[in-house]
Design a protein around this motif. Structure first.
Motif, mmCIF file in Angstrom:
data_model
loop_
_atom_site.group_PDB
_atom_site.id
_atom_site.type_symbol
_atom_site.label_atom_id
_atom_site.label_comp_id
_atom_site.label_asym_id
_atom_site.label_seq_id
_atom_site.Cartn_x
_atom_site.Cartn_y
_atom_site.Cartn_z
ATOM 1 N N ILE A 130 0.952 -1.183 0.212
ATOM 2 C CA ILE A 130 0.027 -0.274 0.168
ATOM 3 C C ILE A 130 0.915 1.208 -0.100
ATOM 4 C CG2 ILE A 130 -1.509 1.323 1.664
ATOM 5 C CD1 ILE A 130 -3.175 -1.461 1.966
ATOM 6 N N ALA A 131 1.777 1.037 0.777
ATOM 7 C CA ALA A 131 2.561 2.583 1.292
ATOM 8 C C ALA A 131 3.339 2.453 -0.632
ATOM 9 C CB ALA A 131 3.403 2.460 2.318
ATOM 10 N N GLU A 132 3.921 1.426 -1.319
ATOM 11 C CA GLU A 132 4.859 1.526 -2.620
ATOM 12 C C GLU A 132 3.543 2.455 -3.207
ATOM 13 O OE1 GLU A 132 7.261 -1.300 -5.633
ATOM 14 O OE2 GLU A 132 6.001 -2.555 -3.238
ATOM 15 N N ILE A 133 3.140 1.497 -3.491
ATOM 16 C CA ILE A 133 1.139 2.228 -4.194
ATOM 17 C C ILE A 133 1.085 4.191 -4.425
ATOM 18 C CG2 ILE A 133 -0.939 2.491 -5.118
ATOM 19 C CD1 ILE A 133 -0.623 -0.768 -4.617
ATOM 20 N N GLU A 134 1.669 4.168 -2.987
ATOM 21 C CA GLU A 134 0.787 5.612 -2.967
ATOM 22 C C GLU A 134 2.341 6.593 -2.995
ATOM 23 O OE1 GLU A 134 -2.109 7.578 -2.128
ATOM 24 O OE2 GLU A 134 -2.378 4.827 -2.238
ATOM 25 N N VAL A 135 3.452 5.936 -2.839
ATOM 26 C CA VAL A 135 4.944 6.450 -3.220
ATOM 27 C C VAL A 135 4.573 6.726 -5.096
ATOM 28 C CG1 VAL A 135 7.189 6.713 -3.759
ATOM 29 C CG2 VAL A 135 5.681 6.261 -1.594
ATOM 30 N N GLU A 136 4.397 5.441 -5.581
ATOM 31 C CA GLU A 136 4.309 5.807 -7.072
ATOM 32 C C GLU A 136 3.470 6.810 -7.820
ATOM 33 O OE1 GLU A 136 3.419 1.598 -8.006
ATOM 34 O OE2 GLU A 136 5.620 1.011 -7.525
ATOM 35 N N GLU A 137 2.280 7.077 -6.812
ATOM 36 C CA GLU A 137 1.327 7.636 -7.133
ATOM 37 C C GLU A 137 1.518 9.214 -7.234
ATOM 38 O OE1 GLU A 137 -2.038 6.827 -5.451
ATOM 39 O OE2 GLU A 137 -2.693 4.857 -7.206
ATOM 40 N N GLU A 138 2.449 9.564 -6.617
ATOM 41 C CA GLU A 138 3.132 10.916 -6.262
ATOM 42 C C GLU A 138 4.271 11.306 -7.536
ATOM 43 O OE1 GLU A 138 2.757 14.381 -4.457
ATOM 44 O OE2 GLU A 138 1.504 12.613 -3.239
ATOM 45 N N GLU A 139 3.825 12.533 -7.587
ATOM 46 C CA GLU A 139 4.270 13.652 -8.988
ATOM 47 C C GLU A 139 5.926 13.447 -8.941
ATOM 48 O OE1 GLU A 139 2.495 16.109 -11.162
ATOM 49 O OE2 GLU A 139 0.893 15.231 -11.302
ATOM 50 N N ASN A 140 6.224 13.991 -7.894
ATOM 51 C CA ASN A 140 7.822 14.735 -7.330
ATOM 52 C C ASN A 140 8.443 13.435 -6.921
ATOM 53 O OD1 ASN A 140 7.270 16.479 -9.385
ATOM 54 N ND2 ASN A 140 6.408 17.829 -7.172
ATOM 55 N N VAL A 141 8.035 12.052 -6.370
ATOM 56 C CA VAL A 141 8.747 11.393 -5.485
ATOM 57 C C VAL A 141 9.231 10.540 -6.050
ATOM 58 C CG1 VAL A 141 8.457 9.845 -3.434
ATOM 59 C CG2 VAL A 141 7.910 12.583 -3.620
ATOM 60 N N ALA A 142 10.111 9.682 -5.904
ATOM 61 C CA ALA A 142 9.756 8.121 -6.136
ATOM 62 C C ALA A 142 11.147 7.412 -4.846
ATOM 63 C CB ALA A 142 11.347 8.085 -7.583
ATOM 64 N N LEU A 143 10.900 5.957 -5.005
ATOM 65 C CA LEU A 143 11.473 5.168 -3.718
ATOM 66 C C LEU A 143 12.926 4.691 -3.791
ATOM 67 C CD1 LEU A 143 8.820 1.920 -3.690
ATOM 68 C CD2 LEU A 143 9.514 3.675 -2.028
ATOM 69 N N ALA A 144 13.465 5.140 -3.058
ATOM 70 C CA ALA A 144 14.462 5.079 -2.868
ATOM 71 C C ALA A 144 15.639 3.535 -3.670
ATOM 72 C CB ALA A 144 15.530 5.599 -1.438
ATOM 73 N N GLU A 145 16.563 3.732 -3.972
ATOM 74 C CA GLU A 145 17.232 2.541 -4.754
ATOM 75 C C GLU A 145 17.206 0.707 -3.136
ATOM 76 O OE1 GLU A 145 18.670 5.291 -5.263
ATOM 77 O OE2 GLU A 145 17.814 5.492 -6.934
ATOM 78 N N ALA A 146 16.450 0.557 -3.339
ATOM 79 C CA ALA A 146 17.111 -0.544 -3.040
ATOM 80 C C ALA A 146 18.759 -0.943 -2.384
ATOM 81 C CB ALA A 146 16.333 -1.952 -3.244
ATOM 82 N N THR A 147 19.259 -1.865 -1.292
ATOM 83 C CA THR A 147 20.606 -1.761 -1.604
ATOM 84 C C THR A 147 20.590 -2.934 -0.773
ATOM 85 O OG1 THR A 147 20.871 -1.694 0.888
ATOM 86 C CG2 THR A 147 21.866 0.444 -0.674
ATOM 87 N N PRO A 148 21.751 -4.189 -1.555
ATOM 88 C CA PRO A 148 21.911 -5.619 -1.265
ATOM 89 C C PRO A 148 21.107 -5.955 1.436
ATOM 90 C CG PRO A 148 23.731 -5.014 -1.922
ATOM 91 C CD PRO A 148 23.001 -3.876 -1.668
ATOM 92 N N PHE A 149 21.610 -5.128 1.490
ATOM 93 C CA PHE A 149 21.215 -5.336 3.085
ATOM 94 C C PHE A 149 19.770 -4.248 3.231
ATOM 95 C CE2 PHE A 149 25.272 -5.970 2.187
ATOM 96 C CZ PHE A 149 25.541 -7.473 2.462
ATOM 97 N N LYS A 150 19.640 -3.527 2.288
ATOM 98 C CA LYS A 150 17.928 -2.753 2.919
ATOM 99 C C LYS A 150 17.108 -2.587 1.916
ATOM 100 C CE LYS A 150 17.434 1.139 5.934
ATOM 101 N NZ LYS A 150 15.661 1.797 5.301
ATOM 102 N N SER A 151 16.299 -2.382 2.020
ATOM 103 C CA SER A 151 14.863 -2.484 1.337
ATOM 104 C C SER A 151 14.468 -0.699 1.948
ATOM 105 C CB SER A 151 13.652 -3.181 1.553
ATOM 106 O OG SER A 151 12.636 -2.685 0.809
#
Length: 108
Positions: A27-48
């Motif tokens: 649900i949180a991921e969908i809300e971030v994707e719907e926001e215009e000026n925002v993107a999820l940070a890149e995932a690292t091997p040890f942290k989402s």
């Protein structure tokens, strides 16, 4: 101790209804994707970039984002927190206790 789910209703003769923490992350991921000026940070091997922890039936969400360089960071973070809170409450009838938005960088 951390749990993998939150019980929505008390157990009865038919069983227990519970929601997994992956549902809240989605649900949180969908809300971030719907926001215009925002993107999820890149995932690292040890942290989402999306973290969810359930302790004593309390929901803690952490969201790592990148914001467009010319956008108002405070306004975007507050709006995103409210959207995530409202969506989770509307879809699951459960209110998150903490939604931590962390800006890790900027989009150019």
């Amino acid at each position: 101790m951390a749990q993998e789910y939150i019980a929505v209703k008390q157990k009865n003769d038919l069983g227990l209804i519970a929601i997994s923490k992956s549902v809240f992350q989605t649900i949180a991921e969908i809300e971030v994707e719907e926001e215009e000026n925002v993107a999820l940070a890149e995932a690292t091997p040890f942290k989402s970039p999306l973290g969810c922890k359930i302790t004593d039936d309390r929901l803690y969400l952490s969201v790592d984002i990148k914001v467009m360089y010319n956008a108002n960071v405070n306004e975007i973070c507050a709006k995103l927190q409210n959207k995530i809170y409202d969506s989770i409450k509307h879809m699951s009838e459960y209110a998150p206790d903490v939604i931590d938005i962390k800006v890790t960088g900027f989009l150019f």
